[in-house]
Enzyme design. Structure first.
Site, mmCIF file in Angstrom:
data_model
loop_
_atom_site.group_PDB
_atom_site.id
_atom_site.type_symbol
_atom_site.label_atom_id
_atom_site.label_comp_id
_atom_site.label_asym_id
_atom_site.label_seq_id
_atom_site.Cartn_x
_atom_site.Cartn_y
_atom_site.Cartn_z
ATOM 1 N N GLU A 82 -85.203 33.748 -39.208
ATOM 2 C CA GLU A 82 -85.178 34.628 -40.383
ATOM 3 C C GLU A 82 -84.207 35.795 -40.228
ATOM 4 O O GLU A 82 -84.589 36.964 -40.331
ATOM 5 C CB GLU A 82 -86.584 35.140 -40.704
ATOM 6 C CG GLU A 82 -87.559 34.025 -41.019
ATOM 7 C CD GLU A 82 -88.903 34.519 -41.537
ATOM 8 O OE1 GLU A 82 -89.137 35.750 -41.542
ATOM 9 O OE2 GLU A 82 -89.724 33.679 -41.955
ATOM 10 N N GLU B 239 -91.835 27.122 -40.691
ATOM 11 C CA GLU B 239 -92.962 27.991 -41.067
ATOM 12 C C GLU B 239 -93.346 27.698 -42.507
ATOM 13 O O GLU B 239 -92.490 27.563 -43.381
ATOM 14 C CB GLU B 239 -92.610 29.487 -40.968
ATOM 15 C CG GLU B 239 -92.524 30.058 -39.584
ATOM 16 C CD GLU B 239 -92.325 31.576 -39.617
ATOM 17 O OE1 GLU B 239 -92.831 32.242 -40.554
ATOM 18 O OE2 GLU B 239 -91.645 32.091 -38.721
#
Length: 314
Positions: A25, A217
């Site tokens: 991320e 995720e």
């Protein structure tokens, strides 16, 4: 320094760990850490945010080169958290929505897969993007063995009452603000948009020459209590069921997805929110550290055991 660190990891652990991600991320580190100040280091400096966004990718490219020089047989990738940008409520300006999409999505995929940044983003950034140097993008665009996708929700925006900058995590975007929180949402205030998950995966498959994808995720925060030794979390089960089906739909439509990782096994430390939000399929009492399998853990165990979903009853 990051390339040196990556080479050391490949040397010391590469005989046992063969699948590696350079960053997880990177948008969050750059723009929530340096643009909005929500996460560490808590800065509100748009130029710093853009510089970090670029230098993370440069570090990524240098790390891939260093790891491959250190050891053969490693599967190297990066984990990105893309989202659809959706106008909801007062229709947002299309050019500003495209700018948000450029910052949040295309910046990362274009650079790593095509060796370019989105033209309109670089032009709009102007002096904010002075960190970009000749040859950097060639270094960034190293071959990838896989890409990880973290997905939780579509980003819902609307037109703001004025042309000011309302979204510090998207520098130079004007007149656009978050849409109101939907009545049904997770404890993070995030909307539940499983159809958007399929759309996003199909878009990436359509727009890029992708390596294999992994959903690294996906999950939901709900603070359901333990009562008499049991934690009933039907909302999380429903969320996971819908999103696993969304992934299956994308696979059926031709997207090369090799794996799915639910977030998360345990309640844990959630960025700047500390222990306030619970994503785990296992409940953790943070005082005693006692662990209790939630109903979702048993449900997920059974999904794995039969390698499939039953008819959805939600």
């Amino acid at each position: 320094r990051f390339a040196d660190y990556a080479a050391l990891m490949a040397d010391r652990l590469g005989d046992r760990v063969t699948m590696w991600s350079t960053f997880n991320e990177p948008w969050c580190y750059a723009y929530l850490g340096h643009g909005s100040g929500v996460h560490a280091p808590g800065l509100r400096d748009p130029k710093a945010a853009v510089s970090v966004a670029h230098h993370q990718l440069l570090a990524h490219g240098l790390a891939l080169q260093a790891m491959r020089a250190e050891r053969n047989g490693l599967a190297l990738g990066i984990v990105i958290n893309p989202s659809n940008i959706v106008s909801e409520g007062a229709d947002a300006d299309e050019a500003e929505m495209r700018m948000i999409d450029g910052i949040h999505n295309r910046w990362w995929f274009d650079a790593t897969l095509t060796g370019e940044y989105p033209t309109e983003v670089v032009e709009r950034y102007g002096e904010l993007a002075e960190a970009i140097q000749p040859g950097d993008l060639d270094t960034i665009a190293q071959p990838l063995d896989w890409i990880g996708i973290n997905y939780y929700f579509d980003i819902l925006v609307q037109q703001a009452a004025d042309r000011g900058e309302h979204l510090r995590e998207y520098p130079t975007v004007e007149g656009t603000e978050p849409s109101p929180v939907r009545p049904v949402h997770t404890d993070m205030g995030w909307p539940i948009t499983p159809d958007g998950f399929t759309q996003l995966l199909n878009r990436l498959h359509r727009d890029y020459d992708l390596p294999p994808l992994y959903i690294t995720e996906n999950g939901a925060a709900y603070d359901d209590p333990v009562v008499a030794g049991r934690c009933r979390d039907e909302r999380r089960i429903d969320y996971l069921d819908l999103h696993l089906r969304a992934v299956l739909d994308a696979i059926d439509e031709g997207v090369d997805i090799r794996g799915y990782y639910q977030w998360s096994l345990l309640d844990n430390y959630e960025w700047a929110l500390g222990f306030a939000k619970r994503f785990g399929i296992i409940h953790v009492d943070f005082d005693s550290l006692e662990r209790t399998l939630r109903d979702s853990a048993y449900w997920y165990r059974d999904v794995i055991a039969r390698n499939g979903l039953t008819e959805h009853e939600g």
